[in-house]
Write a protein that holds these residues in place. Structure first.
Motif, short mmCIF file in Angstrom:
data_model
loop_
_atom_site.label_atom_id
_atom_site.label_comp_id
_atom_site.label_asym_id
_atom_site.label_seq_id
_atom_site.Cartn_x
_atom_site.Cartn_y
_atom_site.Cartn_z
N TYR A 96 44.99 39.21 25.39
CA TYR A 96 43.98 40.28 25.13
C TYR A 96 43.07 39.81 24.12
N LEU A 97 42.12 40.18 24.39
CA LEU A 97 40.70 39.55 23.78
C LEU A 97 39.93 41.04 23.15
N PRO A 98 40.10 41.28 21.74
CA PRO A 98 39.55 42.41 21.16
C PRO A 98 38.24 42.72 20.82
N PHE A 99 37.61 41.38 20.83
CA PHE A 99 36.18 41.18 19.97
C PHE A 99 35.58 40.35 20.77
N PHE A 100 33.99 40.62 21.08
CA PHE A 100 33.42 39.56 21.78
C PHE A 100 32.41 38.87 20.73
N ARG A 101 32.06 37.45 21.21
CA ARG A 101 31.36 36.67 20.30
C ARG A 101 30.00 36.57 21.13
N ASP A 102 29.04 36.54 20.21
CA ASP A 102 27.50 36.23 20.92
C ASP A 102 27.42 34.76 20.94
N ARG A 103 26.68 34.19 22.07
CA ARG A 103 26.42 33.00 22.12
C ARG A 103 25.54 32.48 21.12
N THR A 104 25.41 31.46 20.67
CA THR A 104 24.39 30.74 19.84
C THR A 104 23.34 29.88 20.65
N PHE A 105 22.06 30.16 20.10
CA PHE A 105 20.84 29.63 20.63
C PHE A 105 20.35 28.86 19.66
N PRO A 106 19.30 27.82 20.01
CA PRO A 106 18.40 27.15 19.00
C PRO A 106 17.50 28.12 18.53
N ALA A 107 16.94 27.92 17.39
CA ALA A 107 15.92 28.62 16.81
C ALA A 107 14.36 28.17 17.42
N LEU A 108 13.48 29.06 17.03
CA LEU A 108 12.27 28.93 17.33
C LEU A 108 11.76 27.35 16.97
N HIS A 109 12.14 26.92 15.81
CA HIS A 109 11.59 25.56 15.43
C HIS A 109 12.38 24.50 15.93
N GLY A 110 13.84 24.64 16.68
CA GLY A 110 14.73 23.79 17.02
C GLY A 110 14.39 23.08 18.37
N ARG A 111 15.02 22.00 18.72
CA ARG A 111 14.67 21.48 19.88
C ARG A 111 16.02 21.85 21.07
N LEU A 112 15.82 21.49 22.11
CA LEU A 112 16.65 21.94 22.99
C LEU A 112 16.75 23.32 23.46
N ARG A 113 15.63 24.02 23.47
CA ARG A 113 15.45 25.61 23.47
C ARG A 113 14.88 25.94 24.89
N PHE A 114 15.08 27.20 25.15
CA PHE A 114 14.55 27.68 26.43
C PHE A 114 12.92 28.17 25.96
N VAL A 115 12.51 28.62 27.30
CA VAL A 115 11.21 28.97 27.07
C VAL A 115 10.72 30.40 27.82
N PRO A 116 10.47 31.20 26.86
CA PRO A 116 10.30 31.21 25.55
C PRO A 116 11.47 31.20 24.73
N PRO A 117 11.60 31.05 23.47
CA PRO A 117 13.06 30.86 22.77
C PRO A 117 13.76 32.25 22.88
#
Length: 393
Positions: free
Chosen positions: A147-168
């Motif tokens: 039973y999983l009562p709370f959802f966690r958002d995925r973390t993503f790199p910040a605008l200044h970080g590397r290994l990020r998507f386009v756009p961030p």
């Protein structure tokens, strides 16, 4: 491990410094130009047992400080739970981690915990998940109800970080479709059993999917390029199968899912084998050869994935020495575009308390022209080599 209480209170864990070197300058001007990026990480662990081992409390915080990415500088509670167990059943209540899966290149069936993407893009680092987990072993197999009562958002790199998507990705602008939400009550069940040399697991999850769709946001008008990607989480139902069979020196592995709730129902699979040669040239070294095929039939309205039609080949070296030296190298190749993700990991213990680790990822043939369809476009200049020195206690 240091025993601080003769009645089973234990402190353990590690602290480490990572030195990550990027091979190329960043693609985007807003990204940090620092090519040599240090960061510090710590994960202490506290466990206390009582009642002749029938009760156990676990506390595992995690934290990292990164030199360039404010999102990668983060703290998380990986585990904070109480476990009660008896011969017929056990229950765990609190924040915990659950891992399902058998394959090397992708963990399709592992859906309980959210991925901590800023920690590692391989999907193996997970955020702590609030849960109640009831486990019932029986003659008919092992039944696990979650039973999983709370959802966690995925973390993503910040605008200044590397290994990020386009756009961030704007990780603070998450949206939920339909009746999904952070307090949605999610459920999962898994049955597993061993038949001779074959291990099988069948699971079903219903709740908020851990993979978000990424929708473009146009802050400067629809006639301009998107300025950010917004994560959108959906209610899904996912049924999965994982299996592993050993036959002599061979190990055969399979993970498969079918999922609804994100576009048209789709199926995905990872299947492969590992052959281990023991005692290479009369030494203590074991060498494993790995090969896997990855297929994902999702349409473009579903969360993006680079693994729609790929093959993975790798080699694993276990040196079987006193320092527990290990090395794994592999390459995943897109059959259609020839885009490649390469990985090298190695580790070696130094004495009783210290350990050094090497991790390298490289990207080749990643197209710069189609960021809306090629999710790895932002990674194309982010190949790196990382060295870690860790102190265990």
């Amino acid at each position: 491990m240091i025993i601080t209480n003769a009645y089973a209170a234990e402190w353990s864990g590690f602290a480490a410094i990572d030195f990550r070197t990027y091979v190329n300058a960043p693609v985007f001007p807003e990204q940090s130009n620092l090519r040599f990026v240090p960061s510090g990480v710590a994960q202490p662990e506290f466990r206390h047992e009582w009642g002749n081992g029938s009760n156990r409390f676990t506390f595992i915080p995690f934290g990292r400080v990164d030199a360039i990415d404010e999102h990668r500088t983060h703290f998380d509670l990986r585990e904070f739970n109480w476990l009660y167990q008896n011969p017929k059943w056990n229950i765990r209540v609190g924040v915990g981690r659950v891992f399902w899966g058998v394959t090397e290149s992708r963990h399709l069936v592992d859906i309980i915990n959210q991925i901590d993407l800023v920690e590692n893009i391989n999907g193996e680092e997970k955020l702590g998940q609030p849960m109640v987990s009831l486990n019932i072993p029986s003659a008919y197999g092992n039944f696990n109800f979650l039973y999983l009562p709370f959802f966690r958002d995925r973390t993503f790199p910040a605008l200044h970080g590397r290994l990020r998507f386009v756009p961030p990705v704007d990780q603070n602008a998450s949206e939920f479709s339909g009746n999904a939400g952070r307090w949605h009550q999610d459920w999962a069940v898994r049955w597993s059993r061993t038949f001779g040399n074959v291990d099988i697991g069948i699971a079903h999850f219903m709740g908020v999917g851990r993979e978000p769709r990424l929708l473009p946001r146009f802050d400067n008008g629809f006639n301009t390029n998107p300025t950010a990607l917004v994560p959108v989480y959906d209610l899904i139902q996912q049924t999965s199968l994982d299996a592993q069979a050993s036959l002599g020196n061979w190990l055969f592995k399979l993970e498969a899912i079918t999922r609804s709730g994100q576009g048209k129902r789709f199926a995905a699979v990872v299947a492969g084998a590992e052959y281990t040669h023991y005692g290479l040239l009369g030494t203590d070294i074991d060498v494993g050869l790995l090969a896997e095929y990855l297929y994902d039939g999702r349409d473009r309205t579903a969360p993006p994935t680079p693994f729609n039609n790929d093959v993975f080949f790798g080699m694993r070296f276990a040196f079987n020495d006193a320092q527990n030296s290990q090395l794994l190298a592999g390459v995943t190749t897109d059959v259609e575009t020839q885009a490649k993700i390469g990985t090298v990991t190695a580790s070696r213990r130094i004495g009783e308390k210290w350990k050094i680790e090497l991790e390298s990822r490289f990207f080749e043939n990643i197209s710069p022209d189609h960021p809306r369809t090629e999710i790895l476009t932002g990674y194309r200049k982010d190949s790196y080599i990382q060295f870690r020195i860790a102190r265990y206690f």
